[in-house]
Design a protein around this motif. Structure first.
Motif, PDB file in Angstrom:
ATOM      1  N   GLY A  17       0.785  -1.226   0.000  1.00  0.00           N
ATOM      2  CA  GLY A  17       0.000   0.000   0.000  1.00  0.00           C
ATOM      3  C   GLY A  17       0.814   1.271   0.000  1.00  0.00           C
ATOM      4  N   ALA A  18       2.108   1.180   0.276  1.00  0.00           N
ATOM      5  CA  ALA A  18       2.959   2.371   0.293  1.00  0.00           C
ATOM      6  C   ALA A  18       3.448   2.688  -1.119  1.00  0.00           C
ATOM      7  N   TYR A  19       3.768   3.952  -1.358  1.00  0.00           N
ATOM      8  CA  TYR A  19       4.273   4.343  -2.671  1.00  0.00           C
ATOM      9  C   TYR A  19       5.284   5.485  -2.574  1.00  0.00           C
ATOM     10  N   ARG A  20       5.757   5.773  -1.364  1.00  0.00           N
ATOM     11  CA  ARG A  20       6.765   6.807  -1.155  1.00  0.00           C
ATOM     12  C   ARG A  20       7.833   6.296  -0.194  1.00  0.00           C
ATOM     13  N   THR A  21       9.006   6.901  -0.284  1.00  0.00           N
ATOM     14  CA  THR A  21      10.021   6.722   0.741  1.00  0.00           C
ATOM     15  C   THR A  21      10.671   8.074   0.986  1.00  0.00           C
ATOM     16  N   ALA A  22      11.570   8.140   1.957  1.00  0.00           N
ATOM     17  CA  ALA A  22      12.210   9.413   2.290  1.00  0.00           C
ATOM     18  C   ALA A  22      13.552   9.152   2.951  1.00  0.00           C
ATOM     19  N   GLY A  23      14.404  10.157   2.965  1.00  0.00           N
ATOM     20  CA  GLY A  23      15.706  10.004   3.602  1.00  0.00           C
ATOM     21  C   GLY A  23      16.512  11.276   3.526  1.00  0.00           C
ATOM     22  N   ILE A  24      17.761  11.175   3.967  1.00  0.00           N
ATOM     23  CA  ILE A  24      18.698  12.289   3.961  1.00  0.00           C
ATOM     24  C   ILE A  24      19.721  12.058   2.854  1.00  0.00           C
ATOM     25  N   VAL A  25      19.967  13.072   2.039  1.00  0.00           N
ATOM     26  CA  VAL A  25      20.951  12.962   0.961  1.00  0.00           C
ATOM     27  C   VAL A  25      22.354  12.875   1.559  1.00  0.00           C
ATOM     28  N   ILE A  26      23.125  11.847   1.140  1.00  0.00           N
ATOM     29  CA  ILE A  26      24.504  11.696   1.609  1.00  0.00           C
ATOM     30  C   ILE A  26      25.512  11.848   0.474  1.00  0.00           C
ATOM     31  N   ALA A  27      25.055  11.816  -0.775  1.00  0.00           N
ATOM     32  CA  ALA A  27      25.928  12.047  -1.932  1.00  0.00           C
ATOM     33  C   ALA A  27      25.053  12.402  -3.126  1.00  0.00           C
ATOM     34  N   ASN A  28      25.574  13.291  -3.980  1.00  0.00           N
ATOM     35  CA  ASN A  28      24.803  13.697  -5.158  1.00  0.00           C
ATOM     36  C   ASN A  28      25.611  13.630  -6.450  1.00  0.00           C
ATOM     37  N   GLY A  29      26.793  13.040  -6.388  1.00  0.00           N
ATOM     38  CA  GLY A  29      27.597  12.878  -7.590  1.00  0.00           C
ATOM     39  C   GLY A  29      28.410  14.087  -7.985  1.00  0.00           C
ATOM     40  N   SER A  30      28.351  15.175  -7.204  1.00  0.00           N
ATOM     41  CA  SER A  30      29.020  16.411  -7.606  1.00  0.00           C
ATOM     42  C   SER A  30      30.540  16.303  -7.601  1.00  0.00           C
ATOM     43  N   SER A  31      31.091  15.359  -6.824  1.00  0.00           N
ATOM     44  CA  SER A  31      32.548  15.228  -6.747  1.00  0.00           C
ATOM     45  C   SER A  31      33.124  14.413  -7.894  1.00  0.00           C
ATOM     46  N   GLY A  32      32.264  13.771  -8.676  1.00  0.00           N
ATOM     47  CA  GLY A  32      32.736  12.954  -9.782  1.00  0.00           C
ATOM     48  C   GLY A  32      33.106  11.538  -9.399  1.00  0.00           C
ATOM     49  N   ASN A  33      32.934  11.170  -8.126  1.00  0.00           N
ATOM     50  CA  ASN A  33      33.312   9.815  -7.710  1.00  0.00           C
ATOM     51  C   ASN A  33      32.125   8.866  -7.669  1.00  0.00           C
ATOM     52  N   PHE A  34      30.945   9.377  -8.023  1.00  0.00           N
ATOM     53  CA  PHE A  34      29.759   8.551  -8.183  1.00  0.00           C
ATOM     54  C   PHE A  34      29.148   8.894  -9.541  1.00  0.00           C
ATOM     55  N   PRO A  35      28.432   7.976 -10.156  1.00  0.00           N
ATOM     56  CA  PRO A  35      27.895   8.238 -11.495  1.00  0.00           C
ATOM     57  C   PRO A  35      27.022   9.491 -11.545  1.00  0.00           C
ATOM     58  N   GLU A  36      27.076  10.170 -12.659  1.00  0.00           N
ATOM     59  CA  GLU A  36      26.300  11.385 -12.865  1.00  0.00           C
ATOM     60  C   GLU A  36      24.809  11.098 -12.717  1.00  0.00           C
ATOM     61  N   GLY A  37      24.121  11.956 -11.984  1.00  0.00           N
ATOM     62  CA  GLY A  37      22.685  11.795 -11.793  1.00  0.00           C
ATOM     63  C   GLY A  37      22.298  10.855 -10.674  1.00  0.00           C
ATOM     64  N   HIS A  38      23.287  10.253 -10.008  1.00  0.00           N
ATOM     65  CA  HIS A  38      22.988   9.337  -8.904  1.00  0.00           C
ATOM     66  C   HIS A  38      22.923  10.115  -7.591  1.00  0.00           C
ATOM     67  N   ILE A  39      21.834   9.937  -6.875  1.00  0.00           N
ATOM     68  CA  ILE A  39      21.623  10.554  -5.568  1.00  0.00           C
ATOM     69  C   ILE A  39      21.538   9.420  -4.553  1.00  0.00           C
ATOM     70  N   ILE A  40      22.329   9.490  -3.495  1.00  0.00           N
ATOM     71  CA  ILE A  40      22.304   8.434  -2.482  1.00  0.00           C
ATOM     72  C   ILE A  40      21.692   8.999  -1.209  1.00  0.00           C
ATOM     73  N   ILE A  41      20.706   8.287  -0.670  1.00  0.00           N
ATOM     74  CA  ILE A  41      20.047   8.707   0.565  1.00  0.00           C
ATOM     75  C   ILE A  41      20.191   7.617   1.618  1.00  0.00           C
ATOM     76  N   GLN A  42      20.146   8.016   2.881  1.00  0.00           N
ATOM     77  CA  GLN A  42      20.074   7.039   3.965  1.00  0.00           C
ATOM     78  C   GLN A  42      18.969   7.455   4.923  1.00  0.00           C
ATOM     79  N   ASP A  43      18.469   6.462   5.643  1.00  0.00           N
ATOM     80  CA  ASP A  43      17.306   6.672   6.505  1.00  0.00           C
ATOM     81  C   ASP A  43      17.384   5.682   7.660  1.00  0.00           C
ATOM     82  N   GLU A  44      17.029   6.125   8.853  1.00  0.00           N
ATOM     83  CA  GLU A  44      17.039   5.242  10.020  1.00  0.00           C
ATOM     84  C   GLU A  44      15.612   4.984  10.480  1.00  0.00           C
ATOM     85  N   TRP A  45      15.277   3.715  10.598  1.00  0.00           N
ATOM     86  CA  TRP A  45      13.941   3.291  11.020  1.00  0.00           C
ATOM     87  C   TRP A  45      14.087   2.235  12.106  1.00  0.00           C
TER      88      TRP A  45
END
Length: 421
Positions: free
Chosen positions: A59-87
């Motif tokens: 029944g869920a269709y969303r998730t959420a988290g805190i951005v920890i990387a956005n690819g701006s440094s060039g060490n992660f693929p372009e357009g990749h956003i990495i989030i983490q979340d504690e539950w």
């Protein structure tokens, strides 16, 4: 003049944005909860691509988290956003595959909500678990400036439980092997922390810090990812290499695995021949109680006595020197089981144990296993030349009387010394 500094790789609180995924109805509106934690989203994957949405997430269709990387440094693929979340105390991470503009619009510490309906959860091509097929409008920033939780771990723990740490921020104090002589970050280097396993540190040629010099040893703060089916650690920027030093001394960390705990099962003072040399265990013993002693590696650790005053010195002390000075000392610590906290210091001697000088500040924040089953790591930075030995001395605060006095049993494991350079 000797310089002493202290860093405690403490658990930094982060913004836990998501709620749990509820199976029952929300009585006020008669609908299932729309929000699934990152933990729940990851759990939907079972070795095959998953179409995300209400059907696959109860029944869920969303998730959420805190951005920890956005690819701006060039060490992660372009357009990749990495989030983490504690539950419910469980930290998990996820890669969101979007476009360059969307990734660039987000910063580390932003909280985001992600619309998952119609997207695909996949490990396409042997990569980290990722959500693909997201429209740019599917990722919405809610707020900014949140602290990012960093979990200190060792390489053995990462290797055993990689899925727990993939796409989250961790700190690993380790050496680069073989010893790097003015080597650059670019490419792959092997990290070791004295255990039986290693982890590759990978830096893309396009990374903004690719041509910077890598230190022989440091606390490498990075994100464990999977690339081409291989597990690796990637830093986000140059400042993710912290507390640089010379390499760890051979044979360290002292893991207190030998001799067997039965050989030092009482608190009475005794010299004990450990793997790295002879140590004095004064009002401390070798503990092996799973879930109570603070065992970081192996089956044993050190347990200090509780409620002692000035008439009963309590310390774990090297009876030998290391020859090439010290730039850093690290170890792991925590309360024994649910005992009260305690206070202790690291001390150094450059005259074969005749006199001792405190290094850094008093540490007074051990946590109970009921608060965190994971131990904390203390990292002490220093600049000591020549022969030196160390000890951990528990302060004689007397009998615990909360809230004014806390002097419970203390656990210590994996004591490491790093050479000066």
């Amino acid at each position: 003049m000797k310089k002493y500094f202290l860093y405690i790789a403490a658990v930094v609180s982060s913004f836990a944005f998501t709620s749990c995924l509820k199976e029952d109805l929300n009585e006020s509106i008669g609908e299932l909860n729309a929000m699934a934690s990152v933990y729940v989203v990851r759990a939907a994957y079972n070795q095959a691509d998953v179409s995300l949405g209400k059907a696959s997430l109860a029944g869920a269709y969303r998730t959420a988290g805190i951005v920890i990387a956005n690819g701006s440094s060039g060490n992660f693929p372009e357009g990749h956003i990495i989030i983490q979340d504690e539950w419910r105390g469980l930290m998990r991470g996820l890669t969101l595959v979007s476009d360059k503009a969307t990734a660039a619009s987000l910063a580390v510490g932003d909280s985001v909500v992600v619309e998952l309906e119609g997207a695909t959860l996949t490990r396409n091509g042997g990569t980290s678990l990722a959500v693909r097929g997201l429209a740019a409008s599917a990722i919405k920033k809610i707020s900014s400036g949140h602290e990012v939780k960093i979990r200190p771990i060792n390489i053995t723990e990462l290797s055993k439980n990689f899925e727990k740490y993939e796409n989250t921020v961790v700190s690993i104090t380790a050496d680069v092997t073989p010893f790097p002589v003015q080597q650059k970050f670019a490419g792959e280097h092997t990290l070791t922390d004295g255990g039986d396993t290693t982890i590759p540190l990978y830096t893309a040629a396009e990374a903004v810090f690719a041509n910077e010099t890598i230190a022989p040893s440091a606390a490498f703060v990075g994100i464990p990812v999977t690339g081409d089916g291989r597990k690796q650690l990637r830093l986000r920027n140059l400042t993710d290499m912290q507390f640089a030093s010379g390499p760890i001394y051979a044979g360290y960390p002292e893991d207190f695995e030998n001799p067997d705990a039965a050989q030092k099962a009482s608190y009475a003072g005794k010299d004990v021949a450990l793997r790295t040399g002879t140590w004095r265990l004064e009002q401390c013993l070798l503990g092996n109680t799973t879930g109570r002693d603070r065992i970081v590696s192996g089956k044993q650790s050190i347990r200090f006595q509780q409620n002692l005053g000035t008439s009963s010195p309590c310390y774990l002390q090297m009876n030998y020197d290391v020859p090439s000075g010290a730039a850093k000392v690290t170890f792991w610590y925590g309360c024994y089981y649910t005992d009260a906290a305690s206070s202790f210091v690291l001390e150094a001697s450059t005259d074969k144990g005749t006199t001792w000088k405190q290094v850094g500040n008093v540490i007074s924040d051990p946590e109970k296993t009921s608060v965190s089953i994971a131990a904390k790591q203390a990292v002490f930075m220093m600049d000591i030349d020549g022969s030196v030995r160390f000890r951990i001395r528990k302060l004689p605060l007397g009998t615990t009387a909360i809230p004014t006095i806390e002097n419970g049993r203390l656990g210590i494991d994996d004591f490491a010394i790093y050479q000066n350079y």
